[in-house]
Design a protein around this motif. Structure first.
Motif, PDB file in Angstrom:
ATOM      1  N   TYR A   1       0.800  -1.226   0.000  1.00  0.00           N
ATOM      2  CA  TYR A   1       0.000   0.000   0.000  1.00  0.00           C
ATOM      3  C   TYR A   1       0.838   1.283   0.000  1.00  0.00           C
ATOM      4  O   TYR A   1       0.281   2.380  -0.078  1.00  0.00           O
ATOM      5  CB  TYR A   1      -0.937   0.005   1.213  1.00  0.00           C
ATOM      6  CG  TYR A   1      -1.927  -1.134   1.198  1.00  0.00           C
ATOM      7  CD1 TYR A   1      -2.975  -1.152   0.294  1.00  0.00           C
ATOM      8  CD2 TYR A   1      -1.797  -2.191   2.097  1.00  0.00           C
ATOM      9  CE1 TYR A   1      -3.894  -2.205   0.276  1.00  0.00           C
ATOM     10  CE2 TYR A   1      -2.709  -3.245   2.086  1.00  0.00           C
ATOM     11  CZ  TYR A   1      -3.743  -3.249   1.178  1.00  0.00           C
ATOM     12  OH  TYR A   1      -4.637  -4.279   1.156  1.00  0.00           O
ATOM     13  N   ASN A   2       2.168   1.129   0.133  1.00  0.00           N
ATOM     14  CA  ASN A   2       3.079   2.282   0.133  1.00  0.00           C
ATOM     15  C   ASN A   2       2.707   3.294   1.219  1.00  0.00           C
ATOM     16  O   ASN A   2       2.766   4.511   1.012  1.00  0.00           O
ATOM     17  CB  ASN A   2       3.079   2.971  -1.244  1.00  0.00           C
ATOM     18  CG  ASN A   2       4.270   3.901  -1.417  1.00  0.00           C
ATOM     19  OD1 ASN A   2       5.330   3.683  -0.833  1.00  0.00           O
ATOM     20  ND2 ASN A   2       4.087   4.966  -2.176  1.00  0.00           N
ATOM     21  N   LEU A   3       2.337   2.787   2.401  1.00  0.00           N
ATOM     22  CA  LEU A   3       2.017   3.634   3.553  1.00  0.00           C
ATOM     23  C   LEU A   3       3.177   3.563   4.545  1.00  0.00           C
ATOM     24  O   LEU A   3       3.506   2.486   5.057  1.00  0.00           O
ATOM     25  CB  LEU A   3       0.723   3.173   4.223  1.00  0.00           C
ATOM     26  CG  LEU A   3      -0.549   3.318   3.378  1.00  0.00           C
ATOM     27  CD1 LEU A   3      -1.750   2.697   4.105  1.00  0.00           C
ATOM     28  CD2 LEU A   3      -0.827   4.790   3.069  1.00  0.00           C
ATOM     29  N   SER A   4       3.775   4.720   4.811  1.00  0.00           N
ATOM     30  CA  SER A   4       4.996   4.758   5.627  1.00  0.00           C
ATOM     31  C   SER A   4       4.786   4.233   7.041  1.00  0.00           C
ATOM     32  O   SER A   4       5.734   3.716   7.654  1.00  0.00           O
ATOM     33  CB  SER A   4       5.543   6.190   5.681  1.00  0.00           C
ATOM     34  OG  SER A   4       5.954   6.622   4.410  1.00  0.00           O
ATOM     35  N   ASN A   5       3.561   4.371   7.583  1.00  0.00           N
ATOM     36  CA  ASN A   5       3.361   3.939   8.967  1.00  0.00           C
ATOM     37  C   ASN A   5       3.649   2.449   9.136  1.00  0.00           C
ATOM     38  O   ASN A   5       4.117   2.008  10.192  1.00  0.00           O
ATOM     39  CB  ASN A   5       1.940   4.265   9.435  1.00  0.00           C
ATOM     40  CG  ASN A   5       0.885   3.524   8.652  1.00  0.00           C
ATOM     41  OD1 ASN A   5       0.757   3.709   7.439  1.00  0.00           O
ATOM     42  ND2 ASN A   5       0.105   2.690   9.323  1.00  0.00           N
ATOM     43  N   HIS A   6       3.410   1.648   8.087  1.00  0.00           N
ATOM     44  CA  HIS A   6       3.717   0.220   8.185  1.00  0.00           C
ATOM     45  C   HIS A   6       5.228  -0.002   8.237  1.00  0.00           C
ATOM     46  O   HIS A   6       5.704  -0.920   8.919  1.00  0.00           O
ATOM     47  CB  HIS A   6       3.109  -0.541   7.006  1.00  0.00           C
ATOM     48  CG  HIS A   6       1.612  -0.621   7.043  1.00  0.00           C
ATOM     49  ND1 HIS A   6       0.930  -1.304   8.040  1.00  0.00           N
ATOM     50  CD2 HIS A   6       0.666  -0.092   6.225  1.00  0.00           C
ATOM     51  CE1 HIS A   6      -0.369  -1.204   7.815  1.00  0.00           C
ATOM     52  NE2 HIS A   6      -0.557  -0.461   6.738  1.00  0.00           N
ATOM     53  N   ARG A   7       5.989   0.836   7.554  1.00  0.00           N
ATOM     54  CA  ARG A   7       7.443   0.722   7.645  1.00  0.00           C
ATOM     55  C   ARG A   7       7.922   1.136   9.030  1.00  0.00           C
ATOM     56  O   ARG A   7       8.800   0.483   9.613  1.00  0.00           O
ATOM     57  CB  ARG A   7       8.121   1.580   6.580  1.00  0.00           C
ATOM     58  CG  ARG A   7       9.645   1.377   6.549  1.00  0.00           C
ATOM     59  CD  ARG A   7      10.327   2.190   5.471  1.00  0.00           C
ATOM     60  NE  ARG A   7      11.765   1.967   5.464  1.00  0.00           N
ATOM     61  CZ  ARG A   7      12.630   2.627   4.714  1.00  0.00           C
ATOM     62  NH1 ARG A   7      12.191   3.563   3.860  1.00  0.00           N
ATOM     63  NH2 ARG A   7      13.917   2.376   4.782  1.00  0.00           N
ATOM     64  N   TYR A   8       7.355   2.211   9.572  1.00  0.00           N
ATOM     65  CA  TYR A   8       7.710   2.609  10.938  1.00  0.00           C
ATOM     66  C   TYR A   8       7.409   1.472  11.921  1.00  0.00           C
ATOM     67  O   TYR A   8       8.200   1.173  12.814  1.00  0.00           O
ATOM     68  CB  TYR A   8       6.938   3.860  11.365  1.00  0.00           C
ATOM     69  CG  TYR A   8       7.170   5.076  10.497  1.00  0.00           C
ATOM     70  CD1 TYR A   8       8.442   5.416  10.060  1.00  0.00           C
ATOM     71  CD2 TYR A   8       6.107   5.884  10.108  1.00  0.00           C
ATOM     72  CE1 TYR A   8       8.655   6.528   9.257  1.00  0.00           C
ATOM     73  CE2 TYR A   8       6.302   7.001   9.302  1.00  0.00           C
ATOM     74  CZ  TYR A   8       7.573   7.313   8.875  1.00  0.00           C
ATOM     75  OH  TYR A   8       7.770   8.409   8.078  1.00  0.00           O
ATOM     76  N   ASN A   9       6.250   0.836  11.735  1.00  0.00           N
ATOM     77  CA  ASN A   9       5.863  -0.266  12.616  1.00  0.00           C
ATOM     78  C   ASN A   9       6.864  -1.417  12.521  1.00  0.00           C
ATOM     79  O   ASN A   9       7.245  -2.007  13.538  1.00  0.00           O
ATOM     80  CB  ASN A   9       4.471  -0.780  12.259  1.00  0.00           C
ATOM     81  CG  ASN A   9       3.373   0.224  12.551  1.00  0.00           C
ATOM     82  OD1 ASN A   9       3.578   1.169  13.310  1.00  0.00           O
ATOM     83  ND2 ASN A   9       2.222   0.030  11.953  1.00  0.00           N
ATOM     84  N   SER A  10       7.289  -1.725  11.300  1.00  0.00           N
ATOM     85  CA  SER A  10       8.235  -2.828  11.120  1.00  0.00           C
ATOM     86  C   SER A  10       9.578  -2.515  11.780  1.00  0.00           C
ATOM     87  O   SER A  10      10.210  -3.398  12.375  1.00  0.00           O
ATOM     88  CB  SER A  10       8.434  -3.127   9.624  1.00  0.00           C
ATOM     89  OG  SER A  10       9.151  -2.089   8.973  1.00  0.00           O
ATOM     90  N   ILE A  11      10.004  -1.273  11.705  1.00  0.00           N
ATOM     91  CA  ILE A  11      11.275  -0.865  12.338  1.00  0.00           C
ATOM     92  C   ILE A  11      11.150  -0.970  13.856  1.00  0.00           C
ATOM     93  O   ILE A  11      12.070  -1.451  14.542  1.00  0.00           O
ATOM     94  CB  ILE A  11      11.638   0.572  11.919  1.00  0.00           C
ATOM     95  CG1 ILE A  11      11.878   0.649  10.415  1.00  0.00           C
ATOM     96  CG2 ILE A  11      12.883   1.054  12.677  1.00  0.00           C
ATOM     97  CD1 ILE A  11      11.988   2.068   9.867  1.00  0.00           C
ATOM     98  N   MET A  12      10.030  -0.525  14.381  1.00  0.00           N
ATOM     99  CA  MET A  12       9.789  -0.605  15.823  1.00  0.00           C
ATOM    100  C   MET A  12       9.812  -2.057  16.306  1.00  0.00           C
ATOM    101  O   MET A  12      10.412  -2.369  17.342  1.00  0.00           O
ATOM    102  CB  MET A  12       8.444   0.041  16.158  1.00  0.00           C
ATOM    103  CG  MET A  12       8.015  -0.110  17.609  1.00  0.00           C
ATOM    104  SD  MET A  12       6.356   0.571  17.895  1.00  0.00           S
ATOM    105  CE  MET A  12       5.351  -0.546  16.892  1.00  0.00           C
ATOM    106  N   ILE A  13       9.173  -2.953  15.546  1.00  0.00           N
ATOM    107  CA  ILE A  13       9.138  -4.360  15.936  1.00  0.00           C
ATOM    108  C   ILE A  13      10.540  -4.957  15.890  1.00  0.00           C
ATOM    109  O   ILE A  13      10.940  -5.721  16.777  1.00  0.00           O
ATOM    110  CB  ILE A  13       8.175  -5.147  15.026  1.00  0.00           C
ATOM    111  CG1 ILE A  13       6.748  -4.627  15.205  1.00  0.00           C
ATOM    112  CG2 ILE A  13       8.229  -6.640  15.344  1.00  0.00           C
ATOM    113  CD1 ILE A  13       5.761  -5.149  14.178  1.00  0.00           C
ATOM    114  N   ARG A  14      11.308  -4.606  14.854  1.00  0.00           N
ATOM    115  CA  ARG A  14      12.695  -5.074  14.765  1.00  0.00           C
ATOM    116  C   ARG A  14      13.510  -4.584  15.960  1.00  0.00           C
ATOM    117  O   ARG A  14      14.347  -5.311  16.507  1.00  0.00           O
ATOM    118  CB  ARG A  14      13.317  -4.586  13.451  1.00  0.00           C
ATOM    119  CG  ARG A  14      14.817  -4.751  13.316  1.00  0.00           C
ATOM    120  CD  ARG A  14      15.299  -6.176  13.402  1.00  0.00           C
ATOM    121  NE  ARG A  14      14.764  -7.048  12.387  1.00  0.00           N
ATOM    122  CZ  ARG A  14      15.380  -8.128  11.908  1.00  0.00           C
ATOM    123  NH1 ARG A  14      16.581  -8.457  12.363  1.00  0.00           N
ATOM    124  NH2 ARG A  14      14.810  -8.893  11.010  1.00  0.00           N
TER     125      ARG A  14
END
Length: 294
Positions: free
Chosen positions: A106-119
């Protein structure tokens, strides 16, 4: 809006209010009736006023409108928290990959932020995990550019501290007191802010930055002066203040303070917290005795 109107009508009727009771002074009875039937939209400002007339918060209405389920972000964080607390790195990896998939789809940055936080949380459990410097830079840039931090930004920063440098943690933690002012009267935001600052104190202690630790201890003390009911936060601050005094040369007072905090945790029945804090305190005392033997 059509579905919201139906839900609003059900809540109004459950509470025993007539259309006139709710609409009076806000909009016409006929317009409210059209909204409830899904025939008309309504402005957000009017909707807030109607909710106040129902004695209902927006969070409560959102919970009902989501069929009494948590939102997607709340569900994600519940799963992340459970995985982290149970040291389940495999589940954290699965959740991280799901967020990366959503980001790419979906090219939504919040999902990338979430993935970084989980990592970052997984890295906190296992320092052998690889980190992507590009992701860390991406996260830093986002946090720097947001002028007013809401609950999400505070949560994102607090859960990603393990992959940030101590200098970045200190800078963001000083900024957070300014960046969160707009939402400071929302209780859950205030609680999250305090807990993030408590984590900052811990990182400053671990990184041998006693002056910075003292700065944030004083900052949290000032906030807690206005909140007599935040017991968990006060006990945690008492413990960390004790650890700070131990590493600053006032070991007897510090040990007494940290032990007092542990006793309160024990009285409240939080056995896991008692065990973890006792182990950490014991480690600090042993390190002190080795460094400065009698």
């Amino acid at each position: 809006m059509r579905n919201l109107g139906f839900i609003f009508r059900d809540i109004r009727m459950d509470k025993g209010y007539s259309l006139k009771d709710i609409a009076d002074g806000i909009l016409s009875v006929s317009f409210l009736s059209k909204f409830e039937r899904g025939d008309s939209d309504i402005s957000l400002s009017k909707f807030y006023l109607l909710l106040e007339r129902l004695n209902m918060t927006l969070d409560e209405f959102s919970f009902i409108s989501n069929d009494y389920n948590l939102t997607q972000v709340e569900t994600l964080m519940k799963n992340v928290r459970n995985a982290y607390e149970n040291n389940n790195i495999n589940l954290l990896y699965k959740l991280e990959q799901e967020e990366i998939y959503m980001w790419k789809k979906y090219n939504l940055s919040n999902h990338r932020y979430n993935s970084i936080m989980i990592r970052a949380l997984a890295y906190d459990l296992n320092k052998q995990l690889e980190l992507n410097q590009e992701d860390i830079t991406f996260l830093n840039e986002y946090l720097f550019k947001v002028e007013n931090w809401g609950f999400y930004e505070t949560m994102l920063f607090g859960n990603s501290m393990s992959i940030l440098s101590i200098d970045s943690i200190i800078i963001f933690s000083k900024e957070i007191l300014i960046k969160t002012q707009l939402y400071s009267r929302i209780r859950k935001n205030k609680e999250k802010l305090i807990r993030v600052l408590l984590n900052t104190i811990f990182y400053c202690i671990e990184s041998k930055r006693p002056l910075s630790a003292l700065h944030f201890i004083i900052s949290v003390e000032k906030i807690l002066e206005r909140h007599s009911d935040l017991y968990f936060e006060k006990v945690k601050l008492l413990y960390l203040n004790g650890i700070y005094k131990i590493i600053s040369g006032n070991s007897n007072v510090g040990i007494d303070m940290s032990n007092k905090a542990i006793q309160i945790m024990n009285a409240l029945g939080d056995i896991n917290a008692v065990n973890n804090h006792e182990i950490y305190l014991k480690g600090k005392i042993e390190f002190l005795n080795k460094t400065y033997p009698n």
